[in-house]
Design an enzyme around this catalytic site. Structure first.
Site, PDB file in Angstrom:
ATOM      1  N   GLU A  60      46.661 -10.933  40.417  1.00 47.34           N
ATOM      2  CA  GLU A  60      46.873 -11.956  41.445  1.00 47.34           C
ATOM      3  C   GLU A  60      45.754 -12.985  41.501  1.00 47.34           C
ATOM      4  O   GLU A  60      45.998 -14.173  41.701  1.00 47.34           O
ATOM      5  CB  GLU A  60      47.066 -11.313  42.822  1.00 47.34           C
ATOM      6  CG  GLU A  60      48.467 -10.755  43.061  1.00 47.34           C
ATOM      7  CD  GLU A  60      48.667  -9.376  42.452  1.00 47.34           C
ATOM      8  OE1 GLU A  60      47.688  -8.786  41.969  1.00 47.34           O
ATOM      9  OE2 GLU A  60      49.820  -8.887  42.462  1.00 47.34           O
ATOM     10  N   HIS A 129      53.437  -2.588  52.113  1.00 48.50           N
ATOM     11  CA  HIS A 129      54.350  -3.586  51.546  1.00 48.50           C
ATOM     12  C   HIS A 129      55.203  -4.297  52.596  1.00 48.50           C
ATOM     13  O   HIS A 129      56.182  -4.931  52.256  1.00 48.50           O
ATOM     14  CB  HIS A 129      55.297  -2.923  50.534  1.00 48.50           C
ATOM     15  CG  HIS A 129      54.707  -2.776  49.174  1.00 48.50           C
ATOM     16  ND1 HIS A 129      53.514  -2.152  48.951  1.00 48.50           N
ATOM     17  CD2 HIS A 129      55.153  -3.192  47.959  1.00 48.50           C
ATOM     18  CE1 HIS A 129      53.252  -2.170  47.639  1.00 48.50           C
ATOM     19  NE2 HIS A 129      54.216  -2.802  47.028  1.00 48.50           N
TER      20      HIS A 129
END
Lengths: 323, 321
Positions: A60, A129
């Site tokens: 990322e 998540h």
């Protein structure tokens, strides 16, 4: 007007902008061969090729960092971070680099970057998540933060974000991709930084955005049956925050409820409520009420998860309480 | 290289040295604030590398950036003005010592989060590849940066995408005050390139000619499509990490030993021994460099402060878009 889903609207915006401007390209995890984990970029890889639809390693920081670099030298990258929970791994590049360069180097660097990501709970993905930490990203001057709640807004705002010379953090909601709505035909943009009244009413103002717009509109429908007319103001952009339609509405209804999916503490509701108190205190007939996520990490169990997330009934109740 | 080029390298190194010595004085006088990381001792590294870059080659570095800025062609005036926080500084007084940049010189900044500029360097190179520009991105960083995750992500991505980047690790033996051997599982930093299947080399960073030759070769190979390469430059910082460093982590004997290899002294002797320049010519070059720095100090001190309204300028390119 065509009635399409959120997914189709976002996909169309990306496709049209890539057709319009060869400097626009996509990079991220599984955006290419896979077609996007939320299927937003399905078909893009075959049409635009691997140079413009770039599959990346699971990195990322490198995704956002490299997108910043490419933006600096004149490209218009759309970097996808699979979920907002993974954006924490790239936090330094989002807030220390993308948001700072234009200012810190005296205006000579420009970062026309869009970071697309997916926020929100409700899919039984557990605590890591399922977060809705949108407010965190709206804390930083230099970044623009957009979070649409309708397909039309998603399309128009994403197109505006791609054409914008500033870095834009574009938040989609994980459970809104199937939401349908009217979307104008042809090329159109919606300016970043404009809140919008999505439903008119005289009794109470609800201020909300993203998924909670849908929840709030459903609550408003229920309340109509009791003769309560709710006005719903959709922020659409969290930074820069456009309070004008909010304040105008509160001055008319004299009551406000703020509905957000994230946690209440230090959240969007806290910011909006403070501004209402600062700028429209004398118009209020009741304290501002906030509806937000219960302050726990989201559990996996479906019943518990739904208990933690704001529901239509919570919004209905909050509206009754300010009346 | 002709004689003028040889002397120009010498001139640049002396300008950097003198500019930083003056900056240290101005810091003590309270005219420079914040952090001030001096490059003294490491001048041969960026001087050698940047002397063989082409104008289209991009340069990006960490926060020890004064030398790199000068080598990239940012004037001593604009550097000194930035250190003093003046409106005439290369970042308009908004960046300071750690955030010098001049995009017009293809110098993409000093970056102060350790390692964070490595992924950005990969992106600069990606931008060039995407637009079919034949340019190399030169990314400089310290030994400390090789221990942070950004390093891995950036080097891996650069190799996966075969990006034209020259990764330059300036190994000055300490990440702040922590010795390389105490911080890195593999103290031979160049070996880390092997994990990415990347061609690597190591060079003596106190010798500007050696640095220049290795960098020239690597840049040429990258231009010819070799993909990214990795260069470890072994060097030493003579001053503390920043101002006010008590230097408990090293002995003065160690510092003195390295100072015998002062890159300016080494190069001075080289120019004399090779018969490239006379002592008089070198002394004249030193005087010219000192004059440029003094002029820069006068310019910076006489320059205006940023205007109050500049506080709000450049947060966004446009509030409405």
């Amino acid at each position: 007007m065509a009635r399409i889903t959120m997914r189709e609207a976002i996909s169309q915006a990306l496709w049209e902008e890539m057709e319009r401007d060869p400097k626009v390209f996509i990079m991220g995890e599984e955006v290419g061969v896979w077609g996007g984990t939320y299927a937003v970029t399905r078909g893009f890889y075959d049409h635009f090729g691997p140079d413009r639809v770039r599959d990346t390693p699971i990195s990322e920081a490198a995704i956002v960092g490299a997108a910043i670099g490419a933006a600096l030298v004149g490209l218009r990258p759309v970097a996808e971070i699979m979920t907002i929970n993974f954006a924490f791994v790239a936090m330094d590049h989002i807030v220390n680099e993308a948001a700072k360069f234009h200012y810190m180097f005296g205006g000579q660097m420009v970062v026309p970057l869009v970071i697309r990501t997916v926020s929100g709970g409700g899919r039984q993905l557990g605590a890591t998540h399922s977060q809705t930490p949108d407010a965190i990203f709206a804390h930083f001057p230099g970044l623009k933060v957009v979070a649409p709640g309708t397909p039309a807004d998603a399309k128009g705002l994403l197109k505006a974000a791609i054409r914008c010379d500033d870095p834009v953090f574009f938040i989609e909601h994980a459970t809104l991709y199937q939401l349908r709505g009217e979307v104008p035909e042809g090329d159109f943009t919606i300016p970043i930084g404009q809140s919008k009244v999505q439903r008119e009413g005289r009794d109470v103002t609800i201020v909300t955005y993203s998924k909670m717009l849908d929840t709030s509109l459903k609550a408003a429908e229920e309340l109509t049956r009791e003769g309560i007319e709710v006005e719903v103001v959709d922020l659409r952009t969290l930074r820069p925050l456009d309070m004008k339609p909010v304040l105008e509405s509160v001055k008319k209804t004299n009551r406000a409820v703020i509905v957000e999916e994230g946690w209440k503490s230090y959240g969007v509701g806290a910011e909006v409520a403070a501004r209402i108190y600062e700028e429209a205190f004398d118009f209020l007939d009741a304290p501002v009420k906030r509806v937000a996520q219960v302050e726990v990490p989201l559990p996996y169990n479906r019943t518990l998860e739904q208990m933690a997330l704001p529901q239509v009934k919570d919004v209905v109740q909050a509206v009754r309480e300010v009346l | 290289m002709d004689k003028k080029e040889y002397l120009d390298l010498y001139y640049q190194m002396v300008v950097i040295r003198r500019l930083e010595e003056r900056a240290a004085e101005l810091y003590q006088q309270g005219k420079i604030g914040g952090f001030l990381h001096l490059y003294i001792g490491q001048e041969a590294v960026s001087t050698g590398i940047i002397s063989v870059r082409r104008p289209e080659d991009r340069v990006i570095t960490a926060y020890r950036d004064h030398g790199v800025a000068i080598n990239c062609g940012v004037s001593a005036k604009e550097v000194m003005a930035e250190l003093l926080g003046k409106a005439t500084g290369c970042s308009k007084g908004k960046g300071g010592s750690m955030h010098l940049a001049d995009v017009s010189k293809n110098f993409w900044g000093g970056h102060a989060i350790v390692g964070a500029h490595l992924p950005i360097a990969a992106g600069l190179a990606l931008g060039d590849v995407y637009q079919n520009q034949k340019a190399v991105t030169i990314c400089m960083f310290g030994d400390g940066a090789t221990n942070i995750g950004f390093f891995h992500e950036a080097l891996n991505l650069s190799k996966v995408w075969n990006l034209p980047v020259l990764w330059v690790c300036e190994n000055n033996k300490y990440g702040m005050g922590t010795a390389v051997e105490r911080a890195s599982a593999v103290p031979e930093i160049a070996l880390k390139a092997d994990a990415y299947g990347m061609k690597r080399d190591q060079v003596d960073g106190m010798d500007v000619i050696k640095v220049r030759e290795v960098a020239a070769r690597m840049l040429e190979e990258i231009r010819s499509g070799s993909g990214p390469q990795f260069l470890e430059v072994v060097t030493y910082r003579f001053r503390g990490h920043s101002m006010g460093d008590p230097e408990r982590y090293r002995t003065s004997d160690e510092v003195r030993k390295w100072q015998q290899d002062d890159p300016i002294g080494v190069y001075h002797n080289y120019l004399l021994a090779q018969g490239i320049a006379t002592e008089d010519e070198l002394q004249k070059t030193i005087r010219e460099a000192e004059e440029e720095v003094e002029e820069a100090v006068r310019f910076a001190e006489a320059s205006p402060e940023p205007a109050p309204e500049d506080l709000y300028k450049h947060v966004y390119v446009s509030e409405t878009c």
